[in-house]
Design a protein around this motif. Sequence first.
Motif, mmCIF file in Angstrom:
data_model
loop_
_atom_site.group_PDB
_atom_site.id
_atom_site.type_symbol
_atom_site.label_atom_id
_atom_site.label_comp_id
_atom_site.label_asym_id
_atom_site.label_seq_id
_atom_site.Cartn_x
_atom_site.Cartn_y
_atom_site.Cartn_z
ATOM 1 N N THR A 170 -6.883 -1.260 -3.399
ATOM 2 C CA THR A 170 -6.083 -1.258 -4.631
ATOM 3 C C THR A 170 -6.431 -2.528 -5.413
ATOM 4 O O THR A 170 -5.787 -3.563 -5.244
ATOM 5 C CB THR A 170 -4.567 -1.201 -4.329
ATOM 6 O OG1 THR A 170 -4.239 -2.217 -3.363
ATOM 7 C CG2 THR A 170 -4.179 0.155 -3.761
ATOM 8 N N SER A 201 0.837 -1.201 0.000
ATOM 9 C CA SER A 201 0.000 0.000 0.000
ATOM 10 C C SER A 201 0.874 1.256 0.000
ATOM 11 O O SER A 201 1.696 1.425 -0.891
ATOM 12 C CB SER A 201 -0.958 -0.045 1.188
ATOM 13 O OG SER A 201 -1.976 0.938 1.060
ATOM 14 N N ILE A 227 -2.950 6.274 -5.985
ATOM 15 C CA ILE A 227 -4.069 5.624 -5.292
ATOM 16 C C ILE A 227 -5.138 6.672 -5.002
ATOM 17 O O ILE A 227 -4.897 7.644 -4.284
ATOM 18 C CB ILE A 227 -3.610 4.967 -3.977
ATOM 19 C CG1 ILE A 227 -2.565 3.885 -4.245
ATOM 20 C CG2 ILE A 227 -4.802 4.362 -3.240
ATOM 21 C CD1 ILE A 227 -1.983 3.246 -2.987
#
Length: 262
Positions: A213, A95, A124
């Motif tokens: 994601t 992440s 993101i």
Amino acid sequence: MHILDTGDARIHYRVDGPEDGPVVVFANSLGTDLRLWDPILPMLPAGLRIVRYDKRGHGLSSVPKGPYSMGALIRDCERLLDHLAVKNCVFVGLSIGGMIAQGLAVKRLDLVRAVVLSNTAAKIGNPAMWDDRISAVKEGGIESLADGVMERWFGKDFCAKPEMELWRNMLVQQSVEGYTGCCAAISGTDFYTPTSGLRLPCLGIAGSEDGSTPPDLIRETVDLIPGSKFELIRRAGHLPCVEHPKEYARILSEFLTGVGHI
């Protein structure tokens, strides 16, 4: 446990394994601390020198006043690795940790010989989404988001298990200032152009049920790097190293072997 003063933050880190072992550095996700990697460590090959740390605002690291920039997060990691005299590591980032991995590899290729981009992307979300999250946390605390975050972090099977509460507790016990500071860092990051210039071994790992994601986003990012590989872990969300540690450790170990790190 150790603390490094990087100038404007004090970073908690831990090193396990022999001093002369091949180095693998792990950077964890938003809302977690270095314990994120505990489930997979016993399953990795013996002899590795494993470096883990809490990014600023998380875990046992200090909580400077936010918002934070991605550059500051990368600089913290850079100074830690320089402090430890690390060169040519394999960097595993999940992440926001995967964003740090990309930025560090672009800035300091002498430190990183290969990257594992797990449940991450070159970009993101969007600033409006992150602004909404920051506002919600500042108004209602991390607790107000916790249930929704769990649904993105984990697949349905894991959400029904009692141990899910451990990870929920880890999330809500993070600092609001640190959490929102790192949200701001993600919001301001777009690595599509710099990541596309990288030329090093790269492995992408995705969870089929990742609500933060999604697999296609991760694949799009690793495809920016020629010769990269991609692995999908089924029935897993945003933290597959927690849900399916054996499979995650196998995939990672095979990559370490394949790039000649072990």
